[in-house]
Design an enzyme around this catalytic site. Structure first.
Site, PDB file in Angstrom:
ATOM      1  N   HIS A 194       1.089  -1.167  -0.318  1.00  0.00           N
ATOM      2  CA  HIS A 194       0.012  -0.498  -0.200  1.00  0.00           C
ATOM      3  C   HIS A 194       0.931   0.951   0.086  1.00  0.00           C
ATOM      4  CE1 HIS A 194      -3.013  -2.618   0.864  1.00  0.00           C
ATOM      5  NE2 HIS A 194      -4.092  -1.965   1.270  1.00  0.00           N
ATOM      6  N   GLU A 197      -1.925   5.876  -0.543  1.00  0.00           N
ATOM      7  CA  GLU A 197      -3.154   6.150  -0.427  1.00  0.00           C
ATOM      8  C   GLU A 197      -3.370   7.724   0.266  1.00  0.00           C
ATOM      9  OE1 GLU A 197      -4.558   3.292   2.537  1.00  0.00           O
ATOM     10  OE2 GLU A 197      -6.441   3.069   2.481  1.00  0.00           O
TER      11      GLU A 197
HETATM   12  N1  HPA Z   1      -5.575   0.539   3.644  1.00  0.00           N
HETATM   13  C1  HPA Z   1      -4.669   0.740   5.025  1.00  0.00           C
HETATM   14  N2  HPA Z   1      -4.923  -0.303   5.365  1.00  0.00           N
HETATM   15  C2  HPA Z   1      -5.640  -1.117   5.556  1.00  0.00           C
HETATM   16  C3  HPA Z   1      -6.889  -0.860   4.231  1.00  0.00           C
HETATM   17  C4  HPA Z   1      -5.880  -0.068   3.620  1.00  0.00           C
HETATM   18  O1  HPA Z   1      -7.292   0.142   2.707  1.00  0.00           O
HETATM   19  N3  HPA Z   1      -7.540  -2.172   4.726  1.00  0.00           N
HETATM   20  C5  HPA Z   1      -7.288  -2.682   5.385  1.00  0.00           C
HETATM   21  N4  HPA Z   1      -5.850  -2.513   5.961  1.00  0.00           N
HETATM   22 ZN    ZN Z   2      -6.299  -1.971   1.570  1.00  0.00          ZN
END
Ligand code: HPA
Ligand code: ZN
Length: 338
Positions: A194, A197
């Site tokens: 990730h 975001e």
């Molecule tokens: N971002 C970061 N961590 C997470 C997410 C997300 O969208 N969903 C579940 N854990």
């Molecule tokens: Zn996620």
């Protein structure tokens, strides 16, 4: 267009299995495991799912996962998700799980992975849905704890295609996990993370250069840096975008302002995913419908989103050919040049 979206073959690459726990099933598990929930009713739980940002969601998400105790719980959770995949014409899915959320509560790593894995196998046999499993490290925890989790996964390497990085992005940049990702790569695992975001474009650059990721989860903040957008397009680095998640966590103020189609038109390998569907208001079809209503994509663009997901997936060339031919078949019957 709605019928087209519903029938479109879909491939999901960004789904946290714990985030598919619907309140109904949460109550069922709480009852059979003698766990007290902070909600009296399903409706009260749903009403509590109002978020200001990623962290306010994560607090509620980790709390929900407390009802998951037995192998059967993990099986039932995964099976319920697969039934939703079937209804949404999801033909292949690559799902995340967060072992540390469970091992921290004294649940054995084996209990978690056995339950999930057996449901995935049954899904392939009975529903025809193929799948892969990706183990995420919680980035708010230490590097040392990530190494311990990787060691626990060693007996199950044949069931895991890769490792990922989730939880609180701000304050826990990718460089914190460079060494454990290097180890994972040396064990033959793929890596994803990730990034971008809530965090800056810099986290996307560093996930690529330091963690050697095969795709970026979310990545929508790449537009902060035009050089990064150009690089992502040039290398066809996939972004697993989660439209409804981004609205619920206020990454964009409205779906009309989401950048997914702009990125698609700039040649990026963007894909549509549901992230934590039980918390964000919907599964794959709901995500496609929401972006279709707000952004008015062409049928060609919608098909391209699945085409990209096939390209970005961790399946073999032979499996990709099979999925692409299912998409070609769909286009033959439902496509026109609108
Ligand atoms: N971002 C970061 N961590 C997470 C997410 C997300 O969208 N969903 C579940 N854990
Ligand atoms: Zn996620």
């Amino acid at each position: 267009m709605e019928v087209f979206v519903r029938r479109l073959p879909k491939v999901e690459l960004h789904l946290h299995i714990e985030g598919s726990l619907e309140p109904e099933l949460m109550f069922e598990m709480a009852a059979r495991n003698n766990i007290t929930l902070p909600y009296q009713t399903v409706q009260e739980a749903r009403d509590a799912y109002q978020f200001d940002d990623l962290q306010s969601f994560l607090d509620i998400y980790y709390q929900g996962a407390n009802v998951l105790i037995t192998e059967r719980d993990f099986f039932d959770l995964t099976w319920a998700y697969l039934l939703r995949c079937k209804a949404d014409n999801v033909i292949h899915t690559e799902i995340f799980f967060d072992p540390q959320t469970h091992t921290a509560r004294g649940i054995a790593f084996d209990t978690v992975i056995n339950g999930i894995y057996h449901a995935l196998r049954q899904g392939e046999k009975e529903l025809g849905i193929t799948s892969k499993l990706i183990m995420c490290f919680l980035r708010h925890l230490s590097e040392e704890e990530a190494f311990e989790t990787l060691a626990q996964a060693e007996p199950h390497l044949n069931r895991i295609v890769g490792v990922g990085l989730d939880s609180s992005e701000v304050g826990h940049p990718p460089e914190k996990f460079q060494r454990v990702f290097t180890k994972a790569l040396s064990m033959g695992l793929k890596t994803v993370a990730h990034a971008g975001e809530e965090g800056p474009a810099e986290n996307i650059w560093n996930s690529i250069s330091l963690l050697n990721v095969s795709r970026i989860d979310h990545g929508v903040q790449c537009t902060q840096d035009p050089a990064l957008v150009a690089e992502l397009a040039k290398n066809r680095m996939p972004l697993t975008v989660c439209p409804l998640s981004n609205i619920k966590l206020r990454v964009f103020d409205s779906m009309e302002n989401h950048n997914i189609l702009k990125l698609l038109d700039q040649g990026l390998c963007v894909t549509v995913n549901s992230d934590d569907p039980a918390f964000f208001g919907g599964y794959m079809t709901d995500n496609f419908l929401a972006l279709t209503r707000a952004l008015n994509p062409s049928k060609k663009q919608l098909v391209m989103l699945t085409r990209n997901a096939i390209e970005a997936s961790f399946i073999s060339d032979e499996e990709a050919l099979n999925l692409n031919s299912q998409l070609d078949e769909f286009w033959l019957h439902h496509g026109d040049d609108s």
